[in-house]
Every structure is written in C-alpha cells, then in structure tokens.
Design a protein around this motif. Structure first.
Motif, PDB file in Angstrom:
ATOM      1  N   PRO A  68       0.806  -1.226   0.000  1.00 27.46           N
ATOM      2  CA  PRO A  68       0.000   0.000   0.000  1.00 27.46           C
ATOM      3  C   PRO A  68       0.841   1.279   0.000  1.00 27.46           C
ATOM      4  N   ALA A  69       1.920   1.297   0.772  1.00 29.16           N
ATOM      5  CA  ALA A  69       2.729   2.518   0.868  1.00 29.16           C
ATOM      6  C   ALA A  69       3.461   2.813  -0.435  1.00 29.16           C
ATOM      7  N   SER A  70       4.052   1.791  -1.051  1.00 30.98           N
ATOM      8  CA  SER A  70       4.799   2.040  -2.282  1.00 30.98           C
ATOM      9  C   SER A  70       3.866   2.364  -3.448  1.00 30.98           C
ATOM     10  N   LEU A  71       2.681   1.751  -3.475  1.00 27.72           N
ATOM     11  CA  LEU A  71       1.729   2.079  -4.538  1.00 27.72           C
ATOM     12  C   LEU A  71       1.231   3.513  -4.374  1.00 27.72           C
ATOM     13  N   ALA A  72       0.969   3.927  -3.138  1.00 29.50           N
ATOM     14  CA  ALA A  72       0.559   5.308  -2.894  1.00 29.50           C
ATOM     15  C   ALA A  72       1.659   6.284  -3.294  1.00 29.50           C
ATOM     16  N   ALA A  73       2.911   5.925  -3.007  1.00 24.86           N
ATOM     17  CA  ALA A  73       4.037   6.787  -3.379  1.00 24.86           C
ATOM     18  C   ALA A  73       4.168   6.897  -4.896  1.00 24.86           C
ATOM     19  N   LEU A  74       3.947   5.786  -5.587  1.00 22.77           N
ATOM     20  CA  LEU A  74       3.999   5.804  -7.049  1.00 22.77           C
ATOM     21  C   LEU A  74       2.938   6.754  -7.604  1.00 22.77           C
ATOM     22  N   ARG A  75       1.721   6.624  -7.098  1.00 23.27           N
ATOM     23  CA  ARG A  75       0.617   7.449  -7.611  1.00 23.27           C
ATOM     24  C   ARG A  75       0.764   8.916  -7.195  1.00 23.27           C
ATOM     25  N   GLU A  76       1.435   9.163  -6.101  1.00 23.23           N
ATOM     26  CA  GLU A  76       1.663  10.548  -5.681  1.00 23.23           C
ATOM     27  C   GLU A  76       2.624  11.260  -6.624  1.00 23.23           C
ATOM     28  N   SER A  77       3.642  10.527  -7.080  1.00 23.86           N
ATOM     29  CA  SER A  77       4.691  11.156  -7.889  1.00 23.86           C
ATOM     30  C   SER A  77       4.420  11.109  -9.386  1.00 23.86           C
TER      31      SER A  77
END
Length: 346
Positions: free
Chosen positions: A29-38
């Motif tokens: 969840p954290a890395s997917l959220a980071a991907l979508r944030e950037s």
C-alpha cells in the motif's frame, strides 16, 4: 485512461502493465501510494488491447513491465526514460540497442530477490551438511536413526572450503551469511576482474580450480550463451567425493542428465531449487534419490521479496524524474544483456 487522484496533470506518465506479475503482489500500500503521488499512473494491467498501450506510449516516461518493445515502438516513445522489468529476467522482446541509443534505462528487479535466495541457499547447504530433511523423511517411514548413527556423513560449514559459481546479486547477498562460518571462499566469475574478488576477501579461480577445491559449491550464475550447461559431465566429475552442490540460479547452467547419473552413483549430494521442467514429472528419477534435497523454485519468491520490487521501482523512478541515475534496480548492461538466455518463470 486509468488516471488516479486529482493532482495536476503535470505529473510524469507511467504505464503500469506488470504481467506476469500483479500490481497487488509487488506493490505494498505505501509504495503504490508513493507511485501514484509522484506519477500519473496509466493502469493497463488488465488491458489486452495493444492500441491502448500505443496510445499512451508517446507520453510515458516509464513502463512498469516488459511488453514487446521493438525499435519502431520505442521510436514513438519520445519521452521514455525507463523500462522497469518486474518479472526478474531480461528477455529478447526489447530492442536493447535502441534503448541504449535513446538513453532509456532498462532496469531489472533481480536485487529484490537476492536476500531471500541467499538465506534459502544457506538453509539448503546446512541441510546437506547435516541430513536434516533426509532424517525427517526417514522418521515418517519409521526408519529414523538416533545420535551418531545418523551422522556418519555429517560435516561442518565452519572452516569449510566453499566455491561460488558467479558473484552477482546472489553471491553478494550470500557472502556475509557465509562469512560467519570463517570459510575459505573461492569464486569463478569471468565477468569480474580478480581484484574485485580479492577486495572482498575471496580467492579468484578458474572453474576447474573452484570445483576441485570446494566441499560446498553454490551455483549462482545466470544463463548466458557461454554458461548453458557450464557444469557438464566433465565439470561435475571434478567435485570432491561427498561434496555438496547447491543450485539456486538457473537450471540451464547444469547438465541435468549428468547430474542425475552422478547423484545416482552417490558421488556427492545436491540441493536443487531450479529445474529444467517445472513441475517435475511424477516419474522423474530424481524423486528416488536420497542424496538430493528438493526445493520447488521457492528460493526467491517470498512475499517480502515481491513487495521489495515495488519499493525499488518507486525509488528509481523518483531518481530518474529528478534527473539522477537509478540506484536500486539492476541496470541492463548493453554489453551483457543480449547474452542472457533466461526463460520466463511461470
């Protein structure tokens, strides 16, 4: 187009088409959220229509996956900076020369698996040294042995002569685990200068020298045009009687017919995680060998390794977006990438 969030559309476009992996497997969840944030993520995971991919490709700065990318397709990808292969192998469906010409990084996720494979390799070696799974099998048939009776062929890792065939991601992850046993470690890796090995406290050697001098041999080499059946009949005959062979990289590095005959003759013991045919046939003669420890291609594919892939992808895509080189994934070396002969893992 699979856009996510309500942030400005100035975010760089990333195509997410991770087959044969699944997004939920490799992104926590954290890395997917980071991907979508950037990035503006165009999710094509379940889109089979190649036209959808081609429509987005001219805007994409990165592709997560390794779809077919011949030269003519790459030339339409004017903004492309990176291809993040999340399967684990570099395949010939990408025109690597064109990628190099255009300044496109091709990145592999091999480093994500290295620690898991290293720990599994050590476990296999200890099993071979002490007969752990063999005696467990015996217990389940009522033929177990106790105390010294089951230890006639037991040996120690501590102070042992160890050989590494290949010193890439796997060898580097395995080395600190082995150093706790104060062994002598010899390495055969024709892609590295001897000085690199000596700086690690290792003894470089030819393939014949490493095989002949080692009680434990870890096969960690990838498959290339030069290394297919690197360990054939002649090479396996160099192993010391009673030595232990651990195969965790690629099956094609070893001649399995020659391996079978030597194991059947009781010349040495082996632990094998990668097989020429998976699953192995029910009537495989390997199933009858008591000096074999079986592992079903399990060394690297654990949940912690899979989610590590997503973390590496996000880190390196952020590096590239900031105008910096990738530092977490394995960069496909143009001198080597076309020499790989790996096959897909299913």
């Amino acid at each position: 187009m699979g856009q996510s969030g309500d942030m400005s559309e100035t975010r760089p476009v990333v195509i997410l088409q991770p087959a044969p992996q699944r997004t939920a497997r490799i992104f926590g969840p954290a890395s997917l959220a980071a991907l979508r944030e950037s990035f503006r993520v165009v999710d094509l995971e379940d889109v089979a229509d190649p036209d959808r991919f081609d429509d987005v490709l001219p805007e994409a700065v990165a592709i997560i996956g390794q779809p077919d990318l011949p030269r003519e397709r790459l030339l339409r990808a004017a903004r492309l900076r990176a291809i993040c292969n999340v399967e684990g192998n570099f395949f010939p469906n990408v025109d690597y020369a064109t990628c190099a010409e255009l300044g496109v990084y091709v990145l592999g996720c091999g480093p994500a698996y290295a620690q898991a494979v290293a720990e599994h390799s050590l476990g296999l070696a200890i099993d071979l040294a002490r007969g752990i799974s063999r005696e467990d099998r015996a217990f389940r048939t009522g033929s177990e042995r106790y105390v010294a009776d089951g230890n006639a062929d037991a040996i120690l890792l501590r102070g042992a002569d160890i050989g590494l065939i290949g010193f890439g991601n796997l060898g580097r992850a395995l080395l600190p685990l082995l150093q706790a046993f104060a062994p002598t470690i010899r390495v055969f890796d024709p892609w590295l200068p001897d000085s690199v090995l000596r700086e690690q406290g290792l003894e470089p050697g030819t393939l014949a020298e490493v095989l002949a001098a080692s009680t434990f041999v870890f096969v960690l080499a990838t498959v290339t045009a030069e290394s297919e059946h690197l360990l054939g009949a002649a090479e396996l005959d160099l192993l010391r009687p009673g030595s232990r062979l651990v195969l965790v990289s690629r099956a094609a590095v070893v001649d399995f017919d020659a391996l079978l005959s030597r194991l059947a003759a009781g010349r040495f013991l082996a632990a094998v995680d990668v097989w020429p045919s998976e699953p192995m046939p029910p009537d495989s003669p390997f199933r009858d060998l008591d000096n074999l420890v079986f592992s079903g291609h399990r060394a690297g594919g654990i949940p912690a390794a899979f989610t590590r892939i997503g973390e590496l992808v996000v880190d390196d895509l952020r590096q590239i977006a900031a105008g910096l080189p990738p530092v977490r994934m394995q960069v496909a070396a143009r001198e080597l990438v076309t020499r790989y002969r790996n096959r897909p893992v299913t």
